[in-house]
Design a protein around this motif. Structure first.
Motif, PDB file in Angstrom:
ATOM      1  N   ALA A 264       0.508  -1.248  -0.185  1.00 56.57           N
ATOM      2  CA  ALA A 264      -0.121  -0.059   0.194  1.00 56.57           C
ATOM      3  C   ALA A 264       1.170   1.152   0.388  1.00 56.57           C
ATOM      4  O   ALA A 264       0.163   2.325  -1.070  1.00 56.57           O
ATOM      5  CB  ALA A 264      -1.504  -0.449   1.020  1.00 56.57           C
ATOM      6  N   ALA A 265       2.532   1.659   0.832  1.00 51.87           N
ATOM      7  CA  ALA A 265       3.224   2.876   0.900  1.00 51.87           C
ATOM      8  C   ALA A 265       3.951   2.381  -0.867  1.00 51.87           C
ATOM      9  O   ALA A 265       3.421   3.562  -1.248  1.00 51.87           O
ATOM     10  CB  ALA A 265       3.975   2.384   1.521  1.00 51.87           C
ATOM     11  N   GLY A 266       3.852   1.519  -1.238  1.00 47.33           N
ATOM     12  CA  GLY A 266       4.633   1.455  -2.390  1.00 47.33           C
ATOM     13  C   GLY A 266       5.302   2.340  -3.140  1.00 47.33           C
ATOM     14  O   GLY A 266       6.736   2.721  -1.596  1.00 47.33           O
ATOM     15  N   ASN A 267       6.027   3.086  -3.885  1.00 51.40           N
ATOM     16  CA  ASN A 267       6.727   3.830  -4.475  1.00 51.40           C
ATOM     17  C   ASN A 267       8.489   3.354  -3.417  1.00 51.40           C
ATOM     18  O   ASN A 267       9.775   4.950  -3.694  1.00 51.40           O
ATOM     19  CB  ASN A 267       6.659   4.999  -3.599  1.00 51.40           C
ATOM     20  N   TRP A 268       8.498   2.553  -3.672  1.00 55.98           N
ATOM     21  CA  TRP A 268       9.783   1.368  -3.378  1.00 55.98           C
ATOM     22  C   TRP A 268      10.281   1.186  -4.169  1.00 55.98           C
ATOM     23  O   TRP A 268      10.848   1.013  -5.499  1.00 55.98           O
ATOM     24  CB  TRP A 268      10.400   0.365  -2.789  1.00 55.98           C
ATOM     25  N   PHE A 269      12.644   1.924  -3.628  1.00 54.07           N
ATOM     26  CA  PHE A 269      13.377   2.508  -4.561  1.00 54.07           C
ATOM     27  C   PHE A 269      14.521   0.819  -4.928  1.00 54.07           C
ATOM     28  O   PHE A 269      14.516   0.798  -6.479  1.00 54.07           O
ATOM     29  CB  PHE A 269      14.383   3.507  -3.898  1.00 54.07           C
ATOM     30  N   THR A 270      14.219   0.209  -3.846  1.00 53.47           N
ATOM     31  CA  THR A 270      15.393  -1.359  -4.072  1.00 53.47           C
ATOM     32  C   THR A 270      14.363  -1.946  -2.692  1.00 53.47           C
ATOM     33  O   THR A 270      14.055  -1.160  -1.382  1.00 53.47           O
ATOM     34  CB  THR A 270      16.196  -1.276  -4.182  1.00 53.47           C
ATOM     35  N   GLY A 271      14.798  -3.589  -3.218  1.00 52.00           N
ATOM     36  CA  GLY A 271      14.581  -4.333  -2.402  1.00 52.00           C
ATOM     37  C   GLY A 271      15.882  -5.498  -1.932  1.00 52.00           C
ATOM     38  O   GLY A 271      16.643  -5.530  -3.370  1.00 52.00           O
ATOM     39  N   ARG A 272      15.586  -5.988  -0.973  1.00 47.33           N
ATOM     40  CA  ARG A 272      16.947  -7.242  -0.415  1.00 47.33           C
ATOM     41  C   ARG A 272      16.804  -8.217   0.081  1.00 47.33           C
ATOM     42  O   ARG A 272      15.605  -8.196   0.843  1.00 47.33           O
ATOM     43  CB  ARG A 272      18.115  -5.817   0.615  1.00 47.33           C
ATOM     44  N   ALA A 273      16.613  -9.569  -0.190  1.00 49.21           N
ATOM     45  CA  ALA A 273      16.181 -10.659   0.078  1.00 49.21           C
ATOM     46  C   ALA A 273      17.592 -11.455   0.394  1.00 49.21           C
ATOM     47  O   ALA A 273      17.607 -11.868  -0.819  1.00 49.21           O
ATOM     48  CB  ALA A 273      14.751 -10.741  -0.822  1.00 49.21           C
ATOM     49  N   GLU A 274      17.392 -11.875   1.706  1.00 47.52           N
ATOM     50  CA  GLU A 274      18.637 -13.061   2.432  1.00 47.52           C
ATOM     51  C   GLU A 274      17.711 -13.738   2.645  1.00 47.52           C
ATOM     52  O   GLU A 274      17.045 -14.025   3.343  1.00 47.52           O
ATOM     53  CB  GLU A 274      19.612 -12.410   2.809  1.00 47.52           C
ATOM     54  N   TRP A 275      17.462 -15.502   1.773  1.00 47.92           N
ATOM     55  CA  TRP A 275      16.961 -16.480   2.179  1.00 47.92           C
ATOM     56  C   TRP A 275      17.815 -17.633   2.555  1.00 47.92           C
ATOM     57  O   TRP A 275      18.490 -18.370   1.083  1.00 47.92           O
ATOM     58  CB  TRP A 275      15.704 -17.182   2.149  1.00 47.92           C
ATOM     59  N   LEU A 276      18.378 -18.086   3.578  1.00 48.66           N
ATOM     60  CA  LEU A 276      19.991 -18.288   3.575  1.00 48.66           C
ATOM     61  C   LEU A 276      19.206 -19.702   4.246  1.00 48.66           C
ATOM     62  O   LEU A 276      19.214 -19.419   5.893  1.00 48.66           O
ATOM     63  CB  LEU A 276      21.169 -18.131   4.579  1.00 48.66           C
ATOM     64  N   GLY A 277      19.693 -21.324   4.230  1.00 50.60           N
ATOM     65  CA  GLY A 277      19.256 -22.625   5.101  1.00 50.60           C
ATOM     66  C   GLY A 277      20.759 -22.862   4.835  1.00 50.60           C
ATOM     67  O   GLY A 277      22.044 -23.156   4.034  1.00 50.60           O
TER      68      GLY A 277
END
Length: 319
Positions: free
Chosen positions: A135-148
């Protein structure tokens, strides 16, 4: 709603069977598996019928839950959908986009409901967070680290899973990361870059339709002390971090079953239906192709996890 379970491996025993048997609006009607003894053992543990014929189970229920390797899931899910059965599926939906499209085509031809169990999407804290950030929107970038640490620890029940050893982190934990990023940042316009890291670790860069970019680091061979999941968003409003969830896998699966029941009652597709599962599969397949090309350009061939035996593991065990 009568529901049957396809699969008897660790995930079926740990999550699916308890969630189905404890759900107040489901009639857990039976279990089918590829091996007779585990099928009977799991069925007996929950007081349901053990089936040795998958079509007999499908004929006797309104819906099926699937806890099987993705290639087997895809074929049986399409089969069940063509028989008019609703689907509670696991991620990834299929190992190829073509197989995933077959599942979607079957659901759309018969109008059955489907939900793909991306665990994070059915944890209350995560679900609420995704809604707020979208809903906030307008994101510049994202980062996901999924480490198992499935392949680097000593106690994972999934370490001997053949499909995980073959497909690695990209296909096992990649769907989790995508299931969180896509509803916030928008669909992935393209996989802009893909590179190998240590073990089965992969690094991806995505361009999203909302204008943002994201980076993903995925691994099943992380040191146990480094394992964990992090999602971070950055934009004009600042930084947003994915909250931790106290929900268990059984809790989340019960919520996924609630979502399936809701889709059946209303006729409205759930956000994590088979079509969304197809889109995730398409992105993973694109990334896999780019990783293969990157390996060729680097003049080296990376063996899949299955070709790198781990000490102390009995590789004959199956999911």
């Amino acid at each position: 709603m009568r529901i049957g379970l396809l699969g008897t491996g660790p995930w079926a025993r740990m999550a699916h069977a308890p969630a189905l048997s404890e759900h107040g609006e489901l009639d857990f009607a039976g279990v089918w598996g590829r091996r007779t003894a585990p099928t009977k053992e799991l069925a007996d543990a929950h007081g349901v019928r053990a089936y040795d014929d998958v079509d007999a189970l499908i004929a006797n229920v309104d819906a099926v839950a699937v806890a099987l390797p993705p290639d087997i899931q895809a074929d049986l899910a399409a089969r069940a959908a063509r028989a008019g059965r609703h689907l509670l599926l696991d991620k990834p939906l299929a190992p190829t986009a073509a197989q995933a499209r077959d599942v979607v085509a079957a659901t759309e031809a018969t109008g059955v409901a489907s939900v793909v169990f991306f665990t994070a999407r059915f944890q209350p804290e995560t679900d609420e967070w995704i809604g707020r950030q979208a809903a906030a929107g307008n994101w510049f970038t994202g980062r996901a680290e999924w480490l198992g640490a499935v392949f680097s620890g000593d106690d994972s029940p999934f370490a001997d899973s053949p499909w995980r050893r073959d497909k690695g982190a990209l296909w096992d934990v990649g769907p989790h990361a995508l299931s969180v990023l896509l509803p916030v940042l928008g669909d992935a316009r393209r996989v802009a870059a893909a590179a190998h890291g240590p073990g089965d670790t992969v690094h991806l860069v995505l361009e999203h339709t909302g204008g943002a970019s994201s980076t993903l680091t995925l691994s099943l061979t992380a040191p146990p002390a480094a394992a964990g999941a992090t999602v971070e968003l950055r934009g004009p409003a600042g930084v947003a971090l994915l909250p931790e969830s106290g929900a268990t896998a059984v809790d989340a699966l019960r919520r996924a079953a609630d979502a399936l029941l809701g889709a059946v009652r209303t006729g409205e597709p759930h956000a994590c239906d088979a079509r969304f599962g197809l889109r995730v599969t398409e992105i993973l397949a694109d990334a896999e192709a780019r990783l293969g090309a990157a390996g060729c350009r680097a003049g080296r061939r990376r063996d899949p996890p299955a070709a790198r035996p781990l000490p102390g593991r009995n590789t004959r065990q199956r999911l």
